[in-house]
Design an enzyme around this catalytic site. Structure first.
Site, PDB file in Angstrom:
ATOM      1  N   ASP A  33       0.858  -1.185   0.000  1.00  0.00           N
ATOM      2  CA  ASP A  33       0.000   0.000   0.000  1.00  0.00           C
ATOM      3  C   ASP A  33       0.895   1.236   0.000  1.00  0.00           C
ATOM      4  O   ASP A  33       1.876   1.313   0.721  1.00  0.00           O
ATOM      5  CB  ASP A  33      -0.917  -0.019   1.232  1.00  0.00           C
ATOM      6  CG  ASP A  33      -2.068   0.957   1.107  1.00  0.00           C
ATOM      7  OD1 ASP A  33      -3.232   0.504   1.060  1.00  0.00           O
ATOM      8  OD2 ASP A  33      -1.818   2.188   1.051  1.00  0.00           O
ATOM      9  N   ASN A  88     -12.923  -3.581   2.656  1.00  0.00           N
ATOM     10  CA  ASN A  88     -13.944  -2.537   2.734  1.00  0.00           C
ATOM     11  C   ASN A  88     -14.847  -2.676   1.518  1.00  0.00           C
ATOM     12  O   ASN A  88     -14.363  -2.729   0.384  1.00  0.00           O
ATOM     13  CB  ASN A  88     -13.296  -1.158   2.748  1.00  0.00           C
ATOM     14  CG  ASN A  88     -12.439  -0.923   3.982  1.00  0.00           C
ATOM     15  OD1 ASN A  88     -12.809  -1.328   5.078  1.00  0.00           O
ATOM     16  ND2 ASN A  88     -11.302  -0.283   3.809  1.00  0.00           N
ATOM     17  N   GLN A  95     -14.298   2.239   1.585  1.00  0.00           N
ATOM     18  CA  GLN A  95     -13.698   1.871   0.304  1.00  0.00           C
ATOM     19  C   GLN A  95     -13.499   3.117  -0.558  1.00  0.00           C
ATOM     20  O   GLN A  95     -14.425   3.923  -0.737  1.00  0.00           O
ATOM     21  CB  GLN A  95     -14.580   0.865  -0.453  1.00  0.00           C
ATOM     22  CG  GLN A  95     -13.899   0.355  -1.723  1.00  0.00           C
ATOM     23  CD  GLN A  95     -14.680  -0.754  -2.430  1.00  0.00           C
ATOM     24  OE1 GLN A  95     -15.798  -1.092  -2.036  1.00  0.00           O
ATOM     25  NE2 GLN A  95     -14.079  -1.299  -3.481  1.00  0.00           N
ATOM     26  N   VAL A  97     -11.113   2.812  -3.465  1.00  0.00           N
ATOM     27  CA  VAL A  97     -10.746   2.317  -4.797  1.00  0.00           C
ATOM     28  C   VAL A  97     -11.707   1.177  -5.136  1.00  0.00           C
ATOM     29  O   VAL A  97     -11.744   0.160  -4.418  1.00  0.00           O
ATOM     30  CB  VAL A  97      -9.289   1.818  -4.841  1.00  0.00           C
ATOM     31  CG1 VAL A  97      -8.949   1.292  -6.238  1.00  0.00           C
ATOM     32  CG2 VAL A  97      -8.316   2.940  -4.449  1.00  0.00           C
ATOM     33  N   HIS A 101     -10.228  -5.395  -3.168  1.00  0.00           N
ATOM     34  CA  HIS A 101      -8.878  -5.610  -2.639  1.00  0.00           C
ATOM     35  C   HIS A 101      -8.952  -6.068  -1.189  1.00  0.00           C
ATOM     36  O   HIS A 101      -9.825  -5.648  -0.432  1.00  0.00           O
ATOM     37  CB  HIS A 101      -8.008  -4.358  -2.767  1.00  0.00           C
ATOM     38  CG  HIS A 101      -8.653  -3.105  -2.254  1.00  0.00           C
ATOM     39  ND1 HIS A 101      -9.607  -2.412  -2.978  1.00  0.00           N
ATOM     40  CD2 HIS A 101      -8.489  -2.418  -1.093  1.00  0.00           C
ATOM     41  CE1 HIS A 101      -9.994  -1.350  -2.283  1.00  0.00           C
ATOM     42  NE2 HIS A 101      -9.340  -1.342  -1.126  1.00  0.00           N
ATOM     43  N   HIS A 103      -6.881  -5.942   2.220  1.00  0.00           N
ATOM     44  CA  HIS A 103      -5.769  -5.340   2.952  1.00  0.00           C
ATOM     45  C   HIS A 103      -5.136  -6.405   3.850  1.00  0.00           C
ATOM     46  O   HIS A 103      -5.860  -7.184   4.491  1.00  0.00           O
ATOM     47  CB  HIS A 103      -6.261  -4.223   3.869  1.00  0.00           C
ATOM     48  CG  HIS A 103      -6.822  -3.014   3.194  1.00  0.00           C
ATOM     49  ND1 HIS A 103      -6.104  -1.853   3.027  1.00  0.00           N
ATOM     50  CD2 HIS A 103      -8.043  -2.770   2.652  1.00  0.00           C
ATOM     51  CE1 HIS A 103      -6.866  -0.949   2.429  1.00  0.00           C
ATOM     52  NE2 HIS A 103      -8.051  -1.473   2.192  1.00  0.00           N
TER      53      HIS A 103
HETATM   54  P1  AMP Z   1      -9.778   1.253   0.458  1.00  0.00           P
HETATM   55  O1  AMP Z   1      -9.903   2.548   1.232  1.00  0.00           O
HETATM   56  O2  AMP Z   1     -10.179   0.031   1.212  1.00  0.00           O
HETATM   57  O3  AMP Z   1     -10.460   1.363  -0.894  1.00  0.00           O
HETATM   58  O4  AMP Z   1      -8.230   1.075   0.199  1.00  0.00           O
HETATM   59  C1  AMP Z   1      -7.560   1.628  -0.883  1.00  0.00           C
HETATM   60  C2  AMP Z   1      -6.099   1.582  -0.558  1.00  0.00           C
HETATM   61  O5  AMP Z   1      -5.365   1.773  -1.761  1.00  0.00           O
HETATM   62  C3  AMP Z   1      -5.626   2.670   0.406  1.00  0.00           C
HETATM   63  O6  AMP Z   1      -5.054   2.054   1.551  1.00  0.00           O
HETATM   64  C4  AMP Z   1      -4.604   3.444  -0.404  1.00  0.00           C
HETATM   65  O7  AMP Z   1      -3.509   3.889   0.362  1.00  0.00           O
HETATM   66  C5  AMP Z   1      -4.183   2.438  -1.449  1.00  0.00           C
HETATM   67  N1  AMP Z   1      -3.666   2.978  -2.690  1.00  0.00           N
HETATM   68  C6  AMP Z   1      -4.198   3.952  -3.449  1.00  0.00           C
HETATM   69  N2  AMP Z   1      -3.445   4.156  -4.546  1.00  0.00           N
HETATM   70  C7  AMP Z   1      -2.418   3.287  -4.476  1.00  0.00           C
HETATM   71  C8  AMP Z   1      -1.286   3.018  -5.304  1.00  0.00           C
HETATM   72  N3  AMP Z   1      -1.064   3.680  -6.440  1.00  0.00           N
HETATM   73  N4  AMP Z   1      -0.429   2.047  -4.912  1.00  0.00           N
HETATM   74  C9  AMP Z   1      -0.638   1.364  -3.765  1.00  0.00           C
HETATM   75  N5  AMP Z   1      -1.676   1.568  -2.949  1.00  0.00           N
HETATM   76  C10 AMP Z   1      -2.552   2.532  -3.286  1.00  0.00           C
END
Ligand code: AMP
Length: 115
Positions: A33, A88, A95, A97, A101, A103
């Site tokens: 991350d 999430n 969430q 993204v 995914h 974590h």
């Molecule tokens: P969520 O909030 O569960 O959707 O988690 C999305 C995660 O993606 C967050 O912990 C971000 O820090 C991570 N994230 C966003 N962009 C990137 C990236 N380019 N490379 C690695 N992690 C990322």
């Protein structure tokens, strides 16, 4: 292209933006991350663009199990005996993204419940 193929994780899968990969196979990719919440914070994503867990169906059963087994593999690879896996699903759950995914978070004591 489906909507979730267009997320930042879709771009990582297509090699359009870099990541620090930890594990890769035909079904998924694991990488660090970019904004770690603990000494170890990895993400495991399916190559298939499922937007969120709420949209997964019975046909995704084996894939979802695989993601969890890879999460455990990555945690052990990172030297963890104890860790948290989080998925999430939906904006209100945190969430950000919309490409499914898992974590993998560890390397420090984690409190419960999460905020
Ligand atoms: P969520 O909030 O569960 O959707 O988690 C999305 C995660 O993606 C967050 O912990 C971000 O820090 C991570 N994230 C966003 N962009 C990137 C990236 N380019 N490379 C690695 N992690 C990322």
């Amino acid at each position: 292209m489906s909507a979730s193929a267009d997320t930042i994780f879709g771009r990582i899968l297509r090699g359009e933006i870099p990541c620090e990969a930890l594990y890769s196979d035909d079904l998924c990719l694991a990488f660090r991350d970019v904004n770690p919440q603990a000494p170890v914070h990895a993400l495991v994503i399916p190559r298939q663009p499922i937007a969120q867990l709420a949209e997964a169906g019975p046909g995704d059963q084996a894939l979802l199990g695989h993601l969890l087994l890879v999460a455990a593999k990555v945690a052990r690879q990172e030297g963890l005996d104890s860790w948290r896996t989080v998925i999430n699903s939906g904006a209100e759950a945190g969430q950000t993204v919309f490409h499914l995914h898992v974590h993998v978070i560890g390397g420090r004591a984690l409190s419960w419940p999460p905020g």
